[in-house]
Structures are given as structure tokens and as C-alpha cells.
Design a protein around this motif. Structure first.
Motif, short mmCIF file in Angstrom:
data_model
loop_
_atom_site.label_atom_id
_atom_site.label_comp_id
_atom_site.label_asym_id
_atom_site.label_seq_id
_atom_site.Cartn_x
_atom_site.Cartn_y
_atom_site.Cartn_z
N ASP A 38 31.16 50.48 33.47
CA ASP A 38 31.53 50.97 34.81
C ASP A 38 31.26 52.46 34.99
N LYS A 43 33.55 55.07 36.70
CA LYS A 43 33.71 55.21 38.15
C LYS A 43 34.53 54.05 38.72
N PRO A 44 35.59 54.36 39.49
CA PRO A 44 36.43 53.29 40.04
C PRO A 44 35.65 52.26 40.86
N GLU A 45 34.68 52.67 41.66
CA GLU A 45 33.92 51.71 42.48
C GLU A 45 33.13 50.74 41.59
N GLU A 46 32.54 51.30 40.53
CA GLU A 46 31.77 50.46 39.59
C GLU A 46 32.70 49.50 38.85
N ALA A 99 35.48 48.23 39.98
CA ALA A 99 35.88 47.18 40.92
C ALA A 99 34.76 46.14 41.04
N GLN A 100 33.52 46.61 41.12
CA GLN A 100 32.38 45.69 41.22
C GLN A 100 32.22 44.86 39.95
N THR A 131 34.71 42.04 39.85
CA THR A 131 34.35 41.01 40.81
C THR A 131 33.28 40.09 40.21
N ASN A 136 40.25 53.91 37.07
CA ASN A 136 39.38 52.73 37.04
C ASN A 136 40.22 51.45 36.99
N ALA A 150 41.59 50.51 40.38
CA ALA A 150 40.59 49.87 41.24
C ALA A 150 40.33 48.43 40.80
N LYS A 192 41.40 44.10 42.67
CA LYS A 192 40.54 42.90 42.78
C LYS A 192 41.09 41.75 41.96
#
Ligand code: PHE
Length: 365
Positions: free
Chosen positions: A65, A68-71, A73-74, A77, A96, A99, A103
Motif C-alpha cells: 500500500d 498511503k491510506p488510499e492505497e 483502502a484499495q 477492497t 492506513n 482507511a 472498508k
């Protein structure tokens, strides 16, 4: 379904139990994820050598990841929808994990963070667990150490305002140190990834603190220590588990030596369980395992133990089995999960030496 006569029953050992990991393998938190993954893989190898779990082999899917928190989360998922993992392990940095938990909770897949200490992580819901202590304890440990052992009266704080972990620890340390009769001279901030801390350090120097609390990650802390010494600041620095990385010694050089941080475990612990883990980790990976390696190993073992005890591998069954974890013998302490899905464990204080963190003391909750 289809139990019509003559339908062959699939053999019990037909599948593979897949665990999912999202953690940083690159970027400024890279050693966190690499050590965590090593510990997790070691636990899985041992489980497979002992016959697997529920008659099945265990495997792991790991996503980077990048811290990075966005990574993050992805990645979860993907682990949930594509890989269909039974348990998620990760992450280290609390921002992280927060985030990820967003999800994971609605999807009903259990998640165990090996090392995220911010209280809000497990407050995201009943599918989110951790095998480490939380920051209200860790912040107290360092405030007490500063006040009682170092006899510090005045401490300055330098926090990372991009990190939930750093903001949380700053708040606890400030409250506890003040309650103990100490004074916070100033609280300065930086953003993760910054490389020039001279303005904040200059402001700190003016307040003549006895120590500087820097609840950040190793990648920034090492540089901060060097710049502090260049500016003539002699006060020791104090920190938390985020300092734990072999890279700290390289980045901080002699500037970081003599500083102290709280952590989850010391590889110098004489407990035979710890020494066995240290020896086997060294044989497999060639280095001394840090706290992340130990906590990754423990998180995976808690997950595997719960999978063995659960009546089936559905989300609710595994969640309930994890929640029932009691007196589990981890290498970073014995794990009993409380009703908030946190582990209550002791902390150690370590002193930064030449290429090594030396054990100073253990503090019990
Ligand atoms: N506790 C840190 C956080 O929550 C992560 C960490 C744990 C880093 C242990 C190093 C060692 O962000």
C-alpha cells in the motif's frame, strides 16, 4: 447445497485458506511492511509444516500500500472482492489501518492489525482487532519515563500532522506529562515526507527543553535527530514504536544515539519462546527481528488459531473465534483480547545505541 445421492462429497482438504495482507513494502514505511510480511510468512510456513488448518494449506496474498491510506483502502477492497480472503492482516501505520477498517467492517471480513496503536482503529467496528497495546498506554509510558527516570521538567513536542498515530500520541503524552507536574514548552508540527525541520527545531531550541518528544516514524525521526544536533540541541529525543527500524540507525547516525523510545518487544528478552523466534527468524531472513516481525508473526498466529477453533471460515464465525482469544502465547507478549478488541500488554523502553536499540525497562499496564 446439492446433496443429491451420488453427488461426490468434496474432500475436506480440497481448498487453500487464503489470508490477505495490506502493508507498506515501499516508501518511508517500507521496513514496517517488510518485517511484518516476514513474520506473517514465517507463521504460515510453520502452520503448513504442522499439517495446515482445517485440513487445508494456508497461503497469503500481500499487497503493497506504499504507506498511503488510499492505497491501503484499495488493497483491502481487492483482497475482499477478488481474492476472497478469510482474514485480513494489516496495516502497521494507524492512518492506513483506519482507511482499511472503513472498508473491511461493512464487508464483514475480520481484520487483525499487528501494530496499529491508535485507539480509533478497533473502534471502527466489531470485525476489527489488534494484537498490540494502544497509544493511551504507550504515551503514558514515555511521559512517566521522562518525568520519573530522566527527571525532565520541560519537554518540547514535534508531531507529524499527517499521522493519526502521531497526533494521538502527542495528545496523550501532553496530558500525562502535565498531570505528572511536567511542562510542555511548545508543540511544533511537520508533515510526513518533509526533509527540512530546522524552523521547528529552532523554535524548540529557544524553549530550552530537557527532552524532545517526537512521536513519528523512523524515516523522519532519523533526519530530525541530525538536524537537531546540527543546530546545537543536546537534549535527548523521546519517541514511540514508530522509531523501530534498522534504518533508524543509518538515518540518525550518532545524532540519534542516547535517545529513548517505547516499543512492543525486545529481541534481548531471555524468554525461551522469544529466543526461539529470534533464532528461527535470523536463520530465515538473516537479521534480528524487530517488533513488526514479532507482531506480524503474532497476528498471523492469532488468526490461524481462530481459524482452527471457528466452526467454519465464514466472517461471523471467524470474528467470534478471534474475539475469544485468551492467554495466547505471542512472542511480543501474551495476548488476551478485551471487549474493545484490543490486547492489553506491557511495553518496553529502549535506548538507541550504536546500530542497536538496548533494552532499558519493561512497563506493565
Ligand atoms: N504504532 C504505529 C502506528 O500505529 C505503527 C508501528 C508499530 C510502527 C510498531 C513501528 C512499530 O502508526
Amino acid at each position: 447445497g446439492g446433496d443429491a445421492p451420488g453427488t461426490p462429497t468434496p474432500p475436506a482438504n480440497s481448498g487453500t485458506l487464503l489470508l490477505g495482507v495490506a502493508t507498506a513494502l515501499t516508501g518511508g514505511q517500507a521496513t514496517f511492511g517488510i518485517s511484518t510480511r516476514n513474520g506473517i510468512e514465517m507463521a504460515i510456513r510453520e502452520a503448513n509444516a504442522a499439517g495446515g488448518v482445517k485440513g487445508q494449506k494456508v497461503a497469503v496474498k500481500v499487497y503493497d500500500d506504499q504507506g498511503k491510506p488510499e492505497e491501503a483502502a484499495q488493497a483491502v477492497t481487492r483482497l475482499i472482492t477478488q481474492d476472497k480472503v478469510v482474514v485480513i492482516l494489516g496495516d502497521v501505520a494507524s492512518s492506513n489501518s483506519l482507511a482499511m477498517a472503513e472498508k473491511v467492517q461493512p464487508a464483514g471480513v475480520p481484520m487483525i492489525s499487528p501494530a496499529s496503536t491508535n485507539p480509533a482503529v478497533t473502534e471502527k467496528g466489531d470485525y476489527i482487532f489488534r494484537v498490540c497495546f494502544i497509544d493511551p498506554f504507550q504515551g503514558f509510558v514515555m511521559a512517566k519515563f521522562a518525568r520519573e527516570t530522566l527527571k525532565a521538567a520541560k519537554v518540547a513536542v514535534l508531531q507529524d500532522n499527517k499521522s493519526a498515530y502521531s497526533i494521538g500520541l502527542t495528545e496523550v503524552f501532553t496530558r500525562k506529562f502535565t498531570e505528572m507536574g511536567g511542562k510542555i514548552t511548545t508543540t511544533e508540527s511537520f508533515s510526513q515526507g518533509d526533509t527540512d525541520y530546522r524552523a521547528q527545531l529552532t523554535a524548540i531550541k529557544k524553549t530550552q527543553p530537557d527532552a524532545i518528544y517526537v512521536p513519528g516514524y523512523y524515516s523522519e525521526v532519523g533526519i530530525i535527530a541530525r538536524q537537531a544536533r546540527e543546530l546545537g540541541i543536546k537534549a535527548p529525543m523521546l519517541g514511540g514504536d514508530g522509531w523501530d527500524s534498522e534504518k533508524l540507525f543509518e538515518l540518525g547516525g550518532t545524532a540519534i544515539q542516547g535517545s529513548y523510545f517505547s516499543n512492543h518487544y525486545s529481541p534481548d528478552n531471555k524468554d525461551p519462546r522469544v529466543q526461539k523466534f529470534v533464532a528461527e527468524y535470523k536463520a530465515a531472513y538473516g537479521g534480528v527481528p524487530d517488533a513488526l516481525a514479532a507482531l506480524g508473526y503474532d497476528a498471523a498466529n492469532v488468526a490461524l488459531d481462530a481459524l482452527k477453533r471457528a466452526p467454519d471460515t465464514s466472517g461471523p464465525a471467524v470474528r467470534d473465534a478471534i474475539a475469544a482469544t485468551k492467554d495466547f502465547p505471542g512472542v511480543a507478549g501474551t495476548i488476551t483480547l478485551d471487549d474493545k478488541r484490543n490486547a492489553v500488554k506491557s511495553a518496553v523502553v529502549l535506548k538507541v545505541g550504536d546500530g542497536k536499540a538496548e533494552f532499558v525497562t519493561t512497563v506493565n499496564p
